[in-house]
Write a protein that holds these residues in place. Structure first.
Motif, PDB file in Angstrom:
ATOM      1  N   TYR A 221       0.808  -1.223   0.000  1.00 26.21           N
ATOM      2  CA  TYR A 221       0.000   0.000   0.000  1.00 26.21           C
ATOM      3  C   TYR A 221       0.837   1.267   0.000  1.00 26.21           C
ATOM      4  CZ  TYR A 221      -3.753   3.233   1.225  1.00 26.21           C
ATOM      5  OH  TYR A 221      -4.641   4.265   1.218  1.00 26.21           O
TER       6      TYR A 221
ATOM      7  N   VAL B 298      -4.826  -4.876  -2.230  1.00 28.00           N
ATOM      8  CA  VAL B 298      -3.627  -4.186  -1.787  1.00 28.00           C
ATOM      9  C   VAL B 298      -3.087  -4.896  -0.547  1.00 28.00           C
ATOM     10  CG1 VAL B 298      -4.706  -2.557  -0.201  1.00 28.00           C
ATOM     11  CG2 VAL B 298      -2.680  -1.852  -1.489  1.00 28.00           C
TER      12      VAL B 298
ATOM     13  N   TYR C 289      -7.901   3.254   2.325  1.00 29.56           N
ATOM     14  CA  TYR C 289      -8.050   2.498   1.078  1.00 29.56           C
ATOM     15  C   TYR C 289      -9.513   2.445   0.655  1.00 29.56           C
ATOM     16  CZ  TYR C 289      -8.332  -1.688  -1.884  1.00 29.56           C
ATOM     17  OH  TYR C 289      -8.601  -2.571  -2.906  1.00 29.56           O
TER      18      TYR C 289
END
Length: 674
Positions: free
Chosen positions: A442, A456, A488
């Motif tokens: 990430y 991710v 995210y």
């Protein structure tokens, strides 16, 4: 100066406040007279007296636990280390207002009076002072920036735990004054029993000056270092306020005055003025940021350079800012703007609406993010070095695998940050599920846009359920990984045996219980974020790892039985916790993947599984130094040319071949979740 205050009836607290007001009024020069006056509210935002650490509120238990950790871990040596590390200020440039915006996501767990984002507190304090001191613009700016050091809580600034960033500060290297909040927990600090540190003066001399005193590490000291290093033109009183505004045992209880010099005495007057506003201006009333921003920008330009040198990475700082500069660049980001993670994925594929998480392995998301050939659309990984694919490359930590011989058997034969010679178990799992590429770390600059749609990886080597261990290792803790997972979502929408401290505080059983508690909290957090199917791996047979044999084997032929017994006991707790979570969380499925048995079978009978060596790592040195647990960067050439014959790549991580065996076991055990 005279401050007019309507004293509320808080009993002892009120009497202390009144006594302090009398003392302040007697001490301060007549030239510091306040005409406007500042009225203390009758209660904080929770309806209690300010700084009442005994009040039974929803935050009381958390605040006390915070101070327990703070007093246990803040030591003289720890602060020396932190000041050396963070005093370099050589990693990124950013403006003060950018720092302010970063605080939108920070809440101070040590504060019993407010649970609002910190930027609100800064503006409330600054505006209250501005009203009563219209001509002291340096004090307005000081109020705005005094807590900016709390950015240390954010991953891009090191992601320090709350106990190392916020809370009351106090001197180290001398006796702990009893006026310090929750003083009893200092008895769990090693400094408490050190004869060099437990006397009135300790390592200091009378009236040496507070500038020569080692204060507990936190946002105060960090922002003080940043301001000085960036050549601010703020007066010395401002720097004094910034560094000591959390030093309540001094400006509320008159402790440690024997260490002050004449300049400190003068500056303390301004600190006591500031403290009223810092403490009593906290409320739920919001300040109109757009209205006041131009004024504070002008003050920033007057007293500071345009950009500050700070400790952060540019890419990670962009993550903290929420990727604002990137969100309009990709159509995918626009398409799902405003949707939560689950809603966005349901939007992509209304048929699949659940989320599968495998801690220490992967989370399988919902929606058709890659193509119809994959069994699941996205893989999201949390965990430690067993599944870290390169996040630590972007962290200030010694736990990295971005050098040869790591990665020698991976794609292009280059190190990626994986603690293995080749693929990880999760890489094989991704391939088994139909993925053509692997989710990126990430923190990688490439983790954006379409690359995020297949998932991710948040894992960080040297992390784990123990938040303190992750902090000491400068790794992403689980809570930080969850925090990044929340970020995210927005983008889609647009070590027990070798740690002497742990050994001293916990038995293996107690430590396992603590870790299970952290695991349970972690699961509930990701459940709240949309996870509905969870697979969590058990502990492997740790007593059979080369590191355990080297450190604790005493030349015995088999595995270290006591360590394996502890691992099995932990796995039993884990299974019990999993069953309990299934009953507590509606619609939640969970499976504990047993990796203990398959890996133990391979280690016990390596030749039956195609291996030659199971007692040492392919690239390990076999010595007892901590660094030997990882590959030596000098061990190149033919040292690890036959990695497929080894169960272990280094002293603590399986080889690619062993990971292949584990991946097969994971898939077979995980069919119930698909």
């Amino acid at each position: 100066m005279t401050i007019l205050i309507q004293n509320p009836d808080f009993g002892v607290a009120a009497a202390a406040t009144a006594a302090e007001e009398k003392r302040v009024n007697e001490e301060e020069d007549t030239e510091l007279v306040l005409d406007g006056g500042f009225s203390v509210p009758y209660a904080n935002s929770f309806g209690n007296g300010f700084r009442d650490y005994d009040a039974e509120t929803e935050r009381q238990e958390g605040v006390e636990n915070f101070y327990k950790l703070n007093h246990m871990n803040q030591t003289y040596d720890f602060v020396k280390k932190m000041r050396k590390e963070y005093g370099q200020l050589n990693r990124v440039e950013m403006s003060i207002w950018e720092c302010c915006e970063l605080l939108n996501d920070v809440v101070d767990e040590s504060d019993p009076d407010l649970d609002e984002p910190q930027i609100e507190h800064l503006l409330q304090t600054a505006e209250a002072i501005r009203k009563d001191y219209p001509n002291e613009d340096w004090l307005h700016l000081t109020a705005l920036i005094h807590d900016l050091g709390k950015v240390l809580l954010l991953p891009s600034f090191g992601g320090l735990p709350q106990w190392a960033v916020v809370g009351d500060t106090y001197p180290l290297g001398c006796a702990f004054d009893e006026s310090i909040v929750h003083h009893k927990y200092f008895m769990e600090s090693p400094d408490y029993y050190n004869p060099a540190y437990n006397t009135k003066y300790g390592v200091y001399s009378p009236n040496c000056g507070l500038d020569n005193v080692m204060m507990s590490w936190g946002h105060d000291d960090y922002m003080y270092l940043v301001a000085k290093a960036n050549n601010t033109t703020l007066p010395s009183a401002a720097l004094f306020v910034i560094r000591y505004h959390s030093f309540y045992s001094l400006h509320r209880s008159d402790a440690y005055k024997h260490l002050m010099n004449e300049e400190d005495v003068e500056n303390l007057k301004w600190l006591r003025i500031f403290n009223k506003y810092d403490l009593y201006s906290k409320s739920k009333v919001r300040v109109n940021v757009d209205k006041v921003k131009p004024y504070y920008l002008s003050l920033i330009g007057k007293y500071f350079p345009a950009k500050l040198q700070c400790n952060s990475t540019q890419q990670a700082r962009d993550l903290e800012l929420g990727g604002k500069k990137r969100k309009a660049k990709k159509a995918e980001g626009k398409k799902f703007a405003g949707l939560g993670f689950g809603k966005a994925l349901k939007k992509m594929d209304p048929i699949i609406s659940e989320v599968l998480v495998l801690f220490f392995a992967f989370l399988l998301g919902s929606g058709n993010a890659q193509d119809s050939t994959t069994l699941v659309p996205a893989i999201i990984t949390f965990g430690d070095s067993a599944v870290d694919v390169g996040n630590n490359n972007y962290l200030y930590t010694i736990f990295k695998a971005n050098y040869p011989p790591y990665g020698k058997d991976f794609v292009n034969h280059q190190p990626t940050g994986r603690f293995c010679n080749g693929k990880l178990a999760t890489d094989f799992t991704a391939q088994n599920l139909g993925f053509k590429t692997f989710p990126l770390p990430y923190l990688s600059p490439e983790a954006s846009g379409k690359n995020l749609l297949i998932g991710v990886n948040f894992a960080s080597a040297a992390s784990g359920y123990d938040e303190n261990a992750a902090f000491l290792n400068h790794a992403l803790s689980l809570s930080q990984q969850v925090g990044l997972f929340k970020e995210y979502q927005g983008k889609l929408a647009k070590n027990y045996y070798i740690n002497p401290y742990i050994n001293k505080v916990y038995t293996a059983d107690q430590y396992g219980t603590m870790l299970i508690g952290a695991f349970t909290t972690f699961v509930k957090n990701i459940y709240g974020l949309g996870a509905r199917r969870l697979g969590v791996t058990s502990l492997p047979p740790l007593g059979c790892f080369p590191a355990a044999l080297t450190l604790f084997g005493n030349h015995q032929s088999g595995c270290v039985s006591r360590i394996n017994t502890d691992a099995q006991a932990f796995n039993k707790k884990l299974n019990s916790a999993a069953e309990s979570l299934k009953k507590q969380l509606p619609g939640f499925k969970i499976v504990v993947f047993d990796i203990y048995k398959p890996l133990y079978d391979v280690i016990s009978s390596p030749s039956k599984n195609g291996f030659v060596e199971a007692r040492k790592g392919c690239c390990g040195t076999g010595t007892v130094e901590t660094t030997s647990l990882l590959c030596n960067p000098k061990s190149l050439g033919g040292t690890c040319s036959n990695a497929t014959q080894y169960v272990f790549w280094d002293s603590v991580h399986p080889s690619e071949a062993a990971n292949h065996v584990l991946a097969d076991a994971l898939i077979l055990q995980g069919f119930a979740l698909l």
